[in-house]
Design a protein around this motif. Sequence first.
Motif, PDB file in Angstrom:
ATOM      1  N   GLN A  40      -5.462  27.184 121.584  1.00 34.64           N
ATOM      2  CA  GLN A  40      -5.989  27.855 122.779  1.00 34.64           C
ATOM      3  C   GLN A  40      -7.463  27.482 122.993  1.00 34.64           C
ATOM      4  OE1 GLN A  40      -5.233  32.113 123.445  1.00 34.64           O
ATOM      5  NE2 GLN A  40      -7.394  32.372 123.862  1.00 34.64           N
ATOM      6  N   LYS A 106      -1.921  29.451 125.993  1.00 27.00           N
ATOM      7  CA  LYS A 106      -2.982  29.910 126.889  1.00 27.00           C
ATOM      8  C   LYS A 106      -4.248  29.070 126.754  1.00 27.00           C
ATOM      9  CE  LYS A 106      -1.815  34.867 126.772  1.00 27.00           C
ATOM     10  NZ  LYS A 106      -0.741  35.022 125.780  1.00 27.00           N
ATOM     11  N   SER A 205      -5.990  44.903 121.085  1.00 26.46           N
ATOM     12  CA  SER A 205      -5.988  43.535 120.545  1.00 26.46           C
ATOM     13  C   SER A 205      -5.023  43.442 119.364  1.00 26.46           C
ATOM     14  CB  SER A 205      -7.415  43.171 120.110  1.00 26.46           C
ATOM     15  OG  SER A 205      -7.398  42.052 119.264  1.00 26.46           O
ATOM     16  N   LYS A 217     -11.143  35.597 111.987  1.00 21.18           N
ATOM     17  CA  LYS A 217     -12.168  36.245 112.802  1.00 21.18           C
ATOM     18  C   LYS A 217     -13.068  37.047 111.864  1.00 21.18           C
ATOM     19  CE  LYS A 217     -10.734  38.162 116.853  1.00 21.18           C
ATOM     20  NZ  LYS A 217      -9.782  38.719 117.880  1.00 21.18           N
ATOM     21  N   ASN A 221     -13.382  41.954 118.798  1.00 25.55           N
ATOM     22  CA  ASN A 221     -13.727  41.543 120.176  1.00 25.55           C
ATOM     23  C   ASN A 221     -14.850  42.424 120.735  1.00 25.55           C
ATOM     24  OD1 ASN A 221     -11.503  39.940 119.719  1.00 25.55           O
ATOM     25  ND2 ASN A 221     -10.177  40.904 121.256  1.00 25.55           N
TER      26      ASN A 221
HETATM   27  N1  FAQ Z   1      -8.455  34.300 127.738  1.00 27.58           N
HETATM   28  O1  FAQ Z   1      -5.229  39.914 119.961  1.00 27.58           O
HETATM   29  P1  FAQ Z   1      -6.261  39.239 120.792  1.00 27.58           P
HETATM   30  C1  FAQ Z   1     -15.231  27.398 125.579  1.00 27.58           C
HETATM   31  C2  FAQ Z   1      -5.131  36.434 124.501  1.00 27.58           C
HETATM   32  S1  FAQ Z   1     -15.201  29.050 125.177  1.00 27.58           S
HETATM   33  C3  FAQ Z   1      -7.138  34.043 127.581  1.00 27.58           C
HETATM   34  O2  FAQ Z   1      -7.605  39.839 120.851  1.00 27.58           O
HETATM   35  P2  FAQ Z   1      -7.250  36.935 119.338  1.00 27.58           P
HETATM   36  C4  FAQ Z   1     -16.575  26.692 125.669  1.00 27.58           C
HETATM   37  C5  FAQ Z   1      -4.928  36.055 123.042  1.00 27.58           C
HETATM   38  O3  FAQ Z   1      -4.768  34.667 122.906  1.00 27.58           O
HETATM   39  C6  FAQ Z   1     -13.570  29.702 125.430  1.00 27.58           C
HETATM   40  N2  FAQ Z   1      -6.383  34.675 126.655  1.00 27.58           N
HETATM   41  O4  FAQ Z   1      -6.312  37.681 120.394  1.00 27.58           O
HETATM   42  C7  FAQ Z   1     -16.852  26.157 127.018  1.00 27.58           C
HETATM   43  C8  FAQ Z   1      -3.675  36.826 122.722  1.00 27.58           C
HETATM   44  O5  FAQ Z   1      -2.554  36.168 123.307  1.00 27.58           O
HETATM   45  P3  FAQ Z   1      -1.313  35.564 122.442  1.00 27.58           P
HETATM   46  C9  FAQ Z   1     -12.600  29.467 124.315  1.00 27.58           C
HETATM   47  C10 FAQ Z   1      -7.003  35.575 125.870  1.00 27.58           C
HETATM   48  O6  FAQ Z   1      -6.813  35.529 119.285  1.00 27.58           O
HETATM   49  C11 FAQ Z   1     -17.897  26.708 127.738  1.00 27.58           C
HETATM   50  C12 FAQ Z   1      -3.840  38.104 123.522  1.00 27.58           C
HETATM   51  O7  FAQ Z   1      -4.739  37.798 124.577  1.00 27.58           O
HETATM   52  N3  FAQ Z   1     -12.994  30.084 123.090  1.00 27.58           N
HETATM   53  O8  FAQ Z   1     -14.193  26.890 125.773  1.00 27.58           O
HETATM   54  C13 FAQ Z   1      -8.358  35.882 125.979  1.00 27.58           C
HETATM   55  O9  FAQ Z   1      -7.321  37.696 118.061  1.00 27.58           O
HETATM   56  C14 FAQ Z   1     -18.198  26.236 129.028  1.00 27.58           C
HETATM   57  C15 FAQ Z   1      -4.337  39.256 122.697  1.00 27.58           C
HETATM   58  O10 FAQ Z   1      -5.721  39.090 122.302  1.00 27.58           O
HETATM   59  C16 FAQ Z   1     -12.107  30.365 122.110  1.00 27.58           C
HETATM   60  O11 FAQ Z   1     -10.921  30.145 122.256  1.00 27.58           O
HETATM   61  C17 FAQ Z   1      -9.094  35.207 126.968  1.00 27.58           C
HETATM   62  N4  FAQ Z   1     -10.395  35.425 127.171  1.00 27.58           N
HETATM   63  O12 FAQ Z   1      -8.708  37.012 120.005  1.00 27.58           O
HETATM   64  C18 FAQ Z   1     -16.142  25.104 127.563  1.00 27.58           C
HETATM   65  C19 FAQ Z   1     -12.695  30.927 120.847  1.00 27.58           C
HETATM   66  N5  FAQ Z   1      -8.677  36.821 125.063  1.00 27.58           N
HETATM   67  O13 FAQ Z   1      -1.784  34.257 121.923  1.00 27.58           O
HETATM   68  C20 FAQ Z   1     -16.449  24.622 128.861  1.00 27.58           C
HETATM   69  C21 FAQ Z   1     -11.702  31.081 119.743  1.00 27.58           C
HETATM   70  C22 FAQ Z   1      -7.536  37.116 124.412  1.00 27.58           C
HETATM   71  O14 FAQ Z   1      -1.065  36.567 121.330  1.00 27.58           O
HETATM   72  C23 FAQ Z   1     -17.499  25.194 129.578  1.00 27.58           C
HETATM   73  N6  FAQ Z   1     -10.793  32.167 119.959  1.00 27.58           N
HETATM   74  N7  FAQ Z   1      -6.532  36.369 124.907  1.00 27.58           N
HETATM   75  O15 FAQ Z   1      -0.205  35.428 123.428  1.00 27.58           O
HETATM   76  C24 FAQ Z   1     -11.052  33.474 119.623  1.00 27.58           C
HETATM   77  O16 FAQ Z   1     -12.116  33.796 119.139  1.00 27.58           O
HETATM   78  C25 FAQ Z   1      -9.966  34.479 119.850  1.00 27.58           C
HETATM   79  O17 FAQ Z   1      -8.749  33.776 120.017  1.00 27.58           O
HETATM   80  C26 FAQ Z   1     -10.219  35.427 121.052  1.00 27.58           C
HETATM   81  C27 FAQ Z   1      -8.983  36.334 121.220  1.00 27.58           C
HETATM   82  C28 FAQ Z   1     -11.427  36.300 120.780  1.00 27.58           C
HETATM   83  C29 FAQ Z   1     -10.416  34.642 122.351  1.00 27.58           C
END
Ligand code: FAQ
Length: 307
Positions: A40, A106, A205, A217, A221
């Motif tokens: 993701q 996603k 979450s 993590k 959040n």
């Molecule tokens: N958007 O149980 P949690 C960048 C989903 S920065 C979409 O809290 P988790 C830089 C989540 O997948 C952006 N979906 O999940 C840049 C889960 O769905 P699933 C990317 C979201 O994983 C800057 C469900 O909701 N950064 O790209 C979102 O423990 C400028 C339940 O949520 C990362 O990916 C959302 N906002 O915590 C590029 C950082 N939030 O899969 C270009 C790494 C939640 O169960 C220009 N990821 N969901 O169906 C993380 O830190 C974590 O995965 C979170 C979510 C905090 C995003």
Amino acid sequence: MNETALAADFDATIAADQRVEPRDWMPEAYRKTLIRQIAQHAHSEIIGMQPEGNWILRAPSLRRKAILLAKVQDEAGHGMYLYAAAETLGVDREELTEKLISAKQKYSSIFNYPTLSYADIGVIGWLVDGAAICNQVPLCRCSYGPYARAMIRICKEESFHQRQGYELLLAMVNGTDAQREMVQESVNRWWWPSLMMFGPADGASPNTQQSMAWGIKRHTNDELRQRFVDMTVPQAEALGVTLPDPDLRWNPQRQAHDFGEPDWEEFAAVIAGSGPCNAQRLEHRRRAHDDGAWVREAAQAYAEKHR
Ligand code: FAQ
């Protein structure tokens, strides 16, 4: 070693805050969680090139164009490091790309909003990269080695992205009234979606608790969202812009800012595929994938010839 001994070994590694490496035994659920999160994250970097890419041909000066080109190119690089980290878990990039373009995996909600003015380039750097840094610095200590190491380099580059955004906004707020209005209008649109980047509230979450127990993590959040708000308020004051939240104020008891609730219905709609730009983003990515088919075929044929 039997499975019980391997599991004990894994638990001991996590308890001692050491890194799990690709050839180590790991529970299937740990592997799946990492693949989900890293994929993701990688998809977000790749789709995240589109909103800013929209302005490359219309940058207001050669300097701004060179900066924006470099930034968008960095995002592609981040996607590549992250796909490579995911591949160490036994999936391949082709498979992950298929899942992205068929909407089975996603990418971050934030990239489903349109970029309507050049101020958006500054605001994305300031708020979106700022939120990304806040969320990603703790991932440099993630228990899975390849992800943690990729994040170190990514965070360094994201810091540059954040600064270029802030520098662009400083130039605009010190410009004409029209430029100041453009910045404020952009902040009004991006503030709430930036807060949503941190994911649902802790109570909603499903993954946080287990991901924290595994050291994937390091914070919830809501903890990171709070940190972002506290960090951003003085920067907004320095820029002379208003953050569009009537409930935002310093709470001396908590030594932190109180702030309003993001619109969680909007968040749910965006991650379910009905945000303002979801269809456009995926359509663009699919087209780019189809247009690149001949390159992949040629690379494959070349590799076979030299095998
Ligand atoms: N958007 O149980 P949690 C960048 C989903 S920065 C979409 O809290 P988790 C830089 C989540 O997948 C952006 N979906 O999940 C840049 C889960 O769905 P699933 C990317 C979201 O994983 C800057 C469900 O909701 N950064 O790209 C979102 O423990 C400028 C339940 O949520 C990362 O990916 C959302 N906002 O915590 C590029 C950082 N939030 O899969 C270009 C790494 C939640 O169960 C220009 N990821 N969901 O169906 C993380 O830190 C974590 O995965 C979170 C979510 C905090 C995003």
